[in-house]
Design a protein around this motif. Sequence first.
Motif, PDB file in Angstrom:
ATOM      1  N   SER A 147       0.945  -1.260  -0.002  1.00 32.51           N
ATOM      2  CA  SER A 147       0.088  -0.020   0.006  1.00 32.51           C
ATOM      3  C   SER A 147       0.814   1.111   0.128  1.00 32.51           C
ATOM      4  O   SER A 147       0.498   2.547  -0.654  1.00 32.51           O
ATOM      5  N   ILE A 148       1.960   1.186   0.666  1.00 30.78           N
ATOM      6  CA  ILE A 148       3.026   2.443   0.495  1.00 30.78           C
ATOM      7  C   ILE A 148       3.671   2.695  -0.577  1.00 30.78           C
ATOM      8  O   ILE A 148       3.524   4.002  -1.168  1.00 30.78           O
ATOM      9  N   MET A 149       3.827   1.589  -1.390  1.00 31.40           N
ATOM     10  CA  MET A 149       4.515   1.834  -2.699  1.00 31.40           C
ATOM     11  C   MET A 149       3.389   2.247  -3.593  1.00 31.40           C
ATOM     12  O   MET A 149       3.673   2.930  -4.512  1.00 31.40           O
ATOM     13  N   MET A 150       2.159   1.771  -3.524  1.00 32.24           N
ATOM     14  CA  MET A 150       1.199   2.173  -4.578  1.00 32.24           C
ATOM     15  C   MET A 150       0.781   3.452  -4.203  1.00 32.24           C
ATOM     16  O   MET A 150       0.319   4.289  -5.351  1.00 32.24           O
ATOM     17  N   GLY A 151       0.758   4.096  -3.051  1.00 32.85           N
ATOM     18  CA  GLY A 151       0.273   5.289  -2.593  1.00 32.85           C
ATOM     19  C   GLY A 151       1.420   6.526  -3.245  1.00 32.85           C
ATOM     20  O   GLY A 151       1.152   7.656  -3.471  1.00 32.85           O
ATOM     21  N   GLY A 152       2.676   5.986  -3.260  1.00 38.97           N
ATOM     22  CA  GLY A 152       3.784   6.956  -3.734  1.00 38.97           C
ATOM     23  C   GLY A 152       4.001   6.991  -5.253  1.00 38.97           C
ATOM     24  O   GLY A 152       4.190   8.080  -5.455  1.00 38.97           O
ATOM     25  N   ILE A 153       3.567   6.308  -5.738  1.00 43.02           N
ATOM     26  CA  ILE A 153       3.447   6.147  -7.408  1.00 43.02           C
ATOM     27  C   ILE A 153       2.551   7.412  -7.845  1.00 43.02           C
ATOM     28  O   ILE A 153       2.875   7.952  -8.895  1.00 43.02           O
ATOM     29  N   ILE A 154       1.330   7.333  -7.299  1.00 44.09           N
ATOM     30  CA  ILE A 154       0.328   8.292  -7.825  1.00 44.09           C
ATOM     31  C   ILE A 154       0.964   9.698  -7.904  1.00 44.09           C
ATOM     32  O   ILE A 154       0.757  10.526  -8.933  1.00 44.09           O
ATOM     33  N   PRO A 155       1.331  10.237  -6.683  1.00 48.28           N
ATOM     34  CA  PRO A 155       1.769  11.745  -6.638  1.00 48.28           C
ATOM     35  C   PRO A 155       2.833  11.916  -7.597  1.00 48.28           C
ATOM     36  O   PRO A 155       3.156  12.891  -8.145  1.00 48.28           O
ATOM     37  N   PHE A 156       3.806  10.947  -7.836  1.00 48.47           N
ATOM     38  CA  PHE A 156       5.125  11.076  -8.552  1.00 48.47           C
ATOM     39  C   PHE A 156       4.558  11.087 -10.161  1.00 48.47           C
ATOM     40  O   PHE A 156       5.051  12.060 -10.831  1.00 48.47           O
ATOM     41  N   ARG A 195       2.269   4.605   8.548  1.00 46.55           N
ATOM     42  CA  ARG A 195       1.816   4.115   7.248  1.00 46.55           C
ATOM     43  C   ARG A 195       1.525   5.474   6.300  1.00 46.55           C
ATOM     44  O   ARG A 195       1.894   5.558   5.370  1.00 46.55           O
ATOM     45  N   SER A 196       0.906   6.498   7.012  1.00 44.26           N
ATOM     46  CA  SER A 196       0.542   7.682   6.009  1.00 44.26           C
ATOM     47  C   SER A 196       1.598   8.579   5.917  1.00 44.26           C
ATOM     48  O   SER A 196       1.680   9.283   4.797  1.00 44.26           O
ATOM     49  N   TYR A 197       2.682   8.455   6.883  1.00 45.58           N
ATOM     50  CA  TYR A 197       3.802   9.261   6.495  1.00 45.58           C
ATOM     51  C   TYR A 197       4.638   8.672   5.265  1.00 45.58           C
ATOM     52  O   TYR A 197       5.072   9.277   4.246  1.00 45.58           O
ATOM     53  N   LEU A 198       4.592   7.252   5.241  1.00 43.89           N
ATOM     54  CA  LEU A 198       5.499   6.584   4.431  1.00 43.89           C
ATOM     55  C   LEU A 198       4.718   6.355   3.020  1.00 43.89           C
ATOM     56  O   LEU A 198       5.566   6.399   2.024  1.00 43.89           O
ATOM     57  N   THR A 199       3.435   6.703   3.032  1.00 44.36           N
ATOM     58  CA  THR A 199       2.735   6.451   1.797  1.00 44.36           C
ATOM     59  C   THR A 199       3.045   7.521   1.010  1.00 44.36           C
ATOM     60  O   THR A 199       3.198   7.564  -0.221  1.00 44.36           O
ATOM     61  N   ALA A 200       2.773   8.926   1.358  1.00 40.66           N
ATOM     62  CA  ALA A 200       3.210  10.298   0.510  1.00 40.66           C
ATOM     63  C   ALA A 200       4.623  10.122   0.598  1.00 40.66           C
ATOM     64  O   ALA A 200       5.160  10.665  -0.836  1.00 40.66           O
ATOM     65  N   GLY A 201       5.489   9.897   1.489  1.00 44.77           N
ATOM     66  CA  GLY A 201       6.723   9.872   1.368  1.00 44.77           C
ATOM     67  C   GLY A 201       7.533   9.129   0.272  1.00 44.77           C
ATOM     68  O   GLY A 201       8.644   9.159  -0.212  1.00 44.77           O
ATOM     69  N   SER A 202       6.805   8.008   0.043  1.00 43.97           N
ATOM     70  CA  SER A 202       7.386   6.778  -1.027  1.00 43.97           C
ATOM     71  C   SER A 202       7.538   7.471  -2.527  1.00 43.97           C
ATOM     72  O   SER A 202       8.120   6.815  -3.215  1.00 43.97           O
ATOM     73  N   SER A 203       6.815   8.874  -2.607  1.00 45.70           N
ATOM     74  CA  SER A 203       7.053   9.235  -3.967  1.00 45.70           C
ATOM     75  C   SER A 203       8.581   9.628  -4.174  1.00 45.70           C
ATOM     76  O   SER A 203       8.970   9.829  -5.608  1.00 45.70           O
ATOM     77  N   ALA A 204       9.455  10.002  -3.067  1.00 45.19           N
ATOM     78  CA  ALA A 204      10.804  10.205  -3.396  1.00 45.19           C
ATOM     79  C   ALA A 204      11.495   9.060  -3.831  1.00 45.19           C
ATOM     80  O   ALA A 204      12.384   9.310  -4.592  1.00 45.19           O
ATOM     81  N   PHE A 205      10.910   7.900  -3.366  1.00 42.89           N
ATOM     82  CA  PHE A 205      11.659   6.596  -4.045  1.00 42.89           C
ATOM     83  C   PHE A 205      11.418   6.460  -5.396  1.00 42.89           C
ATOM     84  O   PHE A 205      12.511   6.313  -6.127  1.00 42.89           O
ATOM     85  N   TYR A 206      10.533   6.788  -5.832  1.00 45.17           N
ATOM     86  CA  TYR A 206      10.087   6.869  -7.536  1.00 45.17           C
ATOM     87  C   TYR A 206      10.976   7.894  -8.213  1.00 45.17           C
ATOM     88  O   TYR A 206      11.359   7.839  -9.432  1.00 45.17           O
ATOM     89  N   LEU A 207      11.075   8.795  -7.465  1.00 41.36           N
ATOM     90  CA  LEU A 207      12.078  10.039  -7.890  1.00 41.36           C
ATOM     91  C   LEU A 207      13.539   9.738  -7.950  1.00 41.36           C
ATOM     92  O   LEU A 207      13.859   9.856  -9.129  1.00 41.36           O
ATOM     93  N   PHE A 208      13.888   8.882  -7.212  1.00 42.64           N
ATOM     94  CA  PHE A 208      15.086   8.279  -7.123  1.00 42.64           C
ATOM     95  C   PHE A 208      15.381   7.222  -8.455  1.00 42.64           C
ATOM     96  O   PHE A 208      16.416   7.095  -9.120  1.00 42.64           O
ATOM     97  N   ILE A 209      14.225   6.656  -8.429  1.00 45.88           N
ATOM     98  CA  ILE A 209      14.465   5.568  -9.798  1.00 45.88           C
ATOM     99  C   ILE A 209      14.265   6.339 -10.828  1.00 45.88           C
ATOM    100  O   ILE A 209      15.130   5.805 -12.009  1.00 45.88           O
ATOM    101  N   TYR A 210      13.608   7.328 -10.939  1.00 49.78           N
ATOM    102  CA  TYR A 210      13.727   8.201 -12.239  1.00 49.78           C
ATOM    103  C   TYR A 210      15.113   8.711 -12.440  1.00 49.78           C
ATOM    104  O   TYR A 210      15.407   8.888 -13.709  1.00 49.78           O
TER     105      TYR A 210
END
Length: 267
Positions: A147-156, A195-210
């Motif tokens: 759920s955390i990774m699914m939540g981060g990809i949408i904002p990214f 989980r709410s913190y990590l859900t939104a914060g995980s968008s940074a993970f996708y930024l680093f992947i990009y």
Amino acid sequence: MIVLTVAFGSFGFISTSNTGGLMTDVILLWAIVGFDGGFSMARLYKTFEGSEWIKTTLKTASMFPGLVFSILVVLYVLKWSDGSWGPIPLRDMFVLAVLWFAISLPLVSLGSYIGFKLPKIKDLVITNEIPREIPEQSWYNKSSFFSIMMGGIIPFVVYYIFGLVLVVLIMTSVEVTILLCYIQLCHEDYLWWSRSYLTAGSSAFYLFIYATFYYFTKLNITELVPSVLYFGYMLIACLAIFVLTGTIGFWAGFMFTRLLYSSVKIV
């Protein structure tokens, strides 16, 4: 700090074309808004009935800038050993130390002191003293990582499509966090705060992947030192985005749960 930087840059108070001046203004703003960081930490920490306020205040004042400073020191030493840059001027190091220890740390401590003197944020509904057992969850809700990774990809994705629009990133992080928090509560899982913190914060993970994908597809860097510098600076940027979006996600979940349970009527 990021919001003030974008606002001042939009109105022309900060020159975004001057990289050196921009970084100076950003560091100065970070030191000044330390009061807000300490105050917000104290209010939340007291609400969650924390007791080690001195240790938490020191963490608030030192964890993020200390981590960034450590990465920068490694990068500067690497550049110096490679011969591409001279040693860091002692004056600049002294100015950074003064901003950190003489401005930021006292302001964080002052904000923390005032925040802890105020009463905690009042709960809008009475909770049980004994935590209720969380029922067995389905596979997609049981794994917090999913759920955390699914939540981060949408904002990214939204942020990437529309460009560098801070408002879009903030609104998307808020909406996604509230949606996933609601789904989690519907499954009777009340452990929403981390989980709410990590859900939104995980968008940074996708930024680093990009950034990694961009490095291998768009850049023609073959030497080791420039590569390490690129990933080092991108790591700092992703850490800042993680803290920004994670904080937004937590506050969104916090306000949403308060609003949601304030409407509960006990007969």
